[in-house]
Design an enzyme around this catalytic site. Structure first.
Site, PDB file in Angstrom:
ATOM      1  N   ASP A 223      54.362   9.903  58.433  1.00  0.00           N
ATOM      2  CA  ASP A 223      54.644  10.710  57.225  1.00  0.00           C
ATOM      3  C   ASP A 223      53.599  10.241  56.089  1.00  0.00           C
ATOM      4  O   ASP A 223      53.175   9.036  56.480  1.00  0.00           O
ATOM      5  CB  ASP A 223      55.909  10.097  57.072  1.00  0.00           C
ATOM      6  CG  ASP A 223      57.217  10.446  57.690  1.00  0.00           C
ATOM      7  OD1 ASP A 223      57.031  11.766  58.278  1.00  0.00           O
ATOM      8  OD2 ASP A 223      58.098   9.760  57.782  1.00  0.00           O
TER       9      ASP A 223
ATOM     10  N   ASP B  19      58.682  17.955  58.460  1.00  0.00           N
ATOM     11  CA  ASP B  19      59.651  17.941  57.440  1.00  0.00           C
ATOM     12  C   ASP B  19      59.784  19.097  56.533  1.00  0.00           C
ATOM     13  O   ASP B  19      61.008  19.607  56.269  1.00  0.00           O
ATOM     14  CB  ASP B  19      59.766  16.439  56.812  1.00  0.00           C
ATOM     15  CG  ASP B  19      59.569  15.262  57.774  1.00  0.00           C
ATOM     16  OD1 ASP B  19      60.184  15.466  59.035  1.00  0.00           O
ATOM     17  OD2 ASP B  19      59.063  14.403  57.348  1.00  0.00           O
TER      18      ASP B  19
END
Length: 129
Positions: free
Chosen positions: A102, A115
């Site tokens: 991420d 995401d």
């Protein structure tokens, strides 16, 4: 049939774009982003065991793929394609590296492109239904 072709193209685009952004962030630009290697689930929740997680994800992904073929509405197809593309991209990231990378920090959470695709797909489904 054109909607399904578009959906398949969108799934592949999400997977490839997510993969490309993660490679760039990991190798070339880690100092510009808040890179987080997430070993758990969304928001850093603990993983209930790799095998259990893999089985659950594959089963859920199977249901979504079957549902994708059953929905004739373009907005629903697009939403499901975004969800499937994001899910597959994150599953591949976890299988290859053991974690999900991420790097986009929004203050409350750090996420990746997959995401964002999943979130966008959910929003498209909500508006489509």
């Amino acid at each position: 049939m054109r909607i399904r072709n578009f959906s398949l193209a969108l799934i592949l685009f999400v997977i490839l774009f997510d993969w490309l952004t993660k490679i760039l962030v990991r190798r070339q630009m880690p100092y510009k982003f808040a890179v987080v290697e997430n070993p758990g689930l969304v928001f850093g929740l603990e993983t209930p065991g790799f095998f259990n997680l893999a089985v659950v994800l594959v089963v859920l992904l199977g249901f979504v793929l079957v549902y994708l073929w059953k929905f004739p509405h373009a907005r629903s197809q697009t939403g499901f394609a975004l969800i499937v593309g994001g899910a597959v991209a994150n599953i591949l990231d976890r299988l290859v590296g053991g974690t999900v990378t991420d790097f986009l920090n929004f203050g409350i959470s750090t996420v990746n492109f997959a995401d964002l695709a999943i979130f966008s797909g959910i929003v498209a489904l909500l508006f489509g239904l």
